[in-house]
Design a protein around this motif. Structure first.
Motif, PDB file in Angstrom:
ATOM      1  N   TRP A  24     -24.442  -9.938 -14.465  1.00  0.00           N
ATOM      2  CA  TRP A  24     -23.494 -11.156 -14.290  1.00  0.00           C
ATOM      3  C   TRP A  24     -23.270 -11.408 -13.204  1.00  0.00           C
ATOM      4  O   TRP A  24     -23.255 -12.691 -12.703  1.00  0.00           O
ATOM      5  CB  TRP A  24     -22.354 -10.668 -15.131  1.00  0.00           C
ATOM      6  CG  TRP A  24     -21.308 -11.741 -15.367  1.00  0.00           C
ATOM      7  CD1 TRP A  24     -21.212 -13.022 -16.147  1.00  0.00           C
ATOM      8  CD2 TRP A  24     -20.186 -11.882 -14.727  1.00  0.00           C
ATOM      9  NE1 TRP A  24     -20.367 -13.535 -16.067  1.00  0.00           N
ATOM     10  CE2 TRP A  24     -19.406 -13.060 -15.032  1.00  0.00           C
ATOM     11  CE3 TRP A  24     -19.216 -10.992 -13.812  1.00  0.00           C
ATOM     12  CZ2 TRP A  24     -18.166 -13.520 -14.697  1.00  0.00           C
ATOM     13  CZ3 TRP A  24     -17.980 -11.549 -13.344  1.00  0.00           C
ATOM     14  CH2 TRP A  24     -17.470 -12.816 -13.917  1.00  0.00           C
ATOM     15  N   GLU A  25     -23.062 -10.491 -12.236  1.00  0.00           N
ATOM     16  CA  GLU A  25     -22.677 -10.787 -10.776  1.00  0.00           C
ATOM     17  C   GLU A  25     -23.949 -11.420 -10.149  1.00  0.00           C
ATOM     18  O   GLU A  25     -23.591 -12.429  -9.336  1.00  0.00           O
ATOM     19  CB  GLU A  25     -22.451  -9.312 -10.002  1.00  0.00           C
ATOM     20  CG  GLU A  25     -22.151  -9.578  -8.701  1.00  0.00           C
ATOM     21  CD  GLU A  25     -21.813  -8.141  -7.834  1.00  0.00           C
ATOM     22  OE1 GLU A  25     -21.213  -8.100  -6.923  1.00  0.00           O
ATOM     23  OE2 GLU A  25     -22.262  -7.034  -8.489  1.00  0.00           O
ATOM     24  N   HIS A  27     -26.444 -13.473 -11.559  1.00  0.00           N
ATOM     25  CA  HIS A  27     -26.742 -14.679 -12.360  1.00  0.00           C
ATOM     26  C   HIS A  27     -25.793 -15.737 -12.358  1.00  0.00           C
ATOM     27  O   HIS A  27     -25.913 -17.001 -12.564  1.00  0.00           O
ATOM     28  CB  HIS A  27     -27.483 -14.183 -13.432  1.00  0.00           C
ATOM     29  CG  HIS A  27     -28.849 -13.643 -13.230  1.00  0.00           C
ATOM     30  ND1 HIS A  27     -29.038 -12.445 -12.976  1.00  0.00           N
ATOM     31  CD2 HIS A  27     -30.049 -14.124 -12.960  1.00  0.00           C
ATOM     32  CE1 HIS A  27     -30.233 -12.002 -12.834  1.00  0.00           C
ATOM     33  NE2 HIS A  27     -30.941 -13.169 -12.738  1.00  0.00           N
ATOM     34  N   VAL A  28     -24.313 -15.065 -12.700  1.00  0.00           N
ATOM     35  CA  VAL A  28     -23.506 -16.120 -12.855  1.00  0.00           C
ATOM     36  C   VAL A  28     -22.320 -16.388 -11.950  1.00  0.00           C
ATOM     37  O   VAL A  28     -22.101 -17.741 -11.734  1.00  0.00           O
ATOM     38  CB  VAL A  28     -22.616 -15.658 -14.343  1.00  0.00           C
ATOM     39  CG1 VAL A  28     -21.462 -16.364 -14.725  1.00  0.00           C
ATOM     40  CG2 VAL A  28     -23.599 -15.124 -15.535  1.00  0.00           C
TER      41      VAL A  28
END
Length: 68
Positions: A24-25, A27-28
């Motif tokens: 998440w860190e 890609h988001v």
């Protein structure tokens, strides 16, 4: 039986959580802005002090030689 499965699965759940947060860190979240480092003073090395004169190898150990 379920009492044994829950404690055994805790490390895998934690690993999956950490891996999910890492994905998440990457890609988001938007990329972090680099923080400017404060300017550093230039480093100027000083000359080492001169070495003391060593006694000669063939000199006998006297108070004068040992006192240096």
């Amino acid at each position: 039986m379920y009492a044994l499965l829950v404690p055994a699965s805790v490390p895998f759940v934690l690993l999956a959580t950490v891996m999910g947060l890492s994905w998440w860190e990457d890609h988001v979240l938007p990329p972090a802005e680099p923080v400017e480092a404060p300017p550093e003073a230039p480093f100027t090395p000083t000359a080492p002090p001169p070495l003391a004169e060593l006694p000669r190898v063939d000199a006998t150990l006297t108070r004068e030689v040992a006192g240096r």
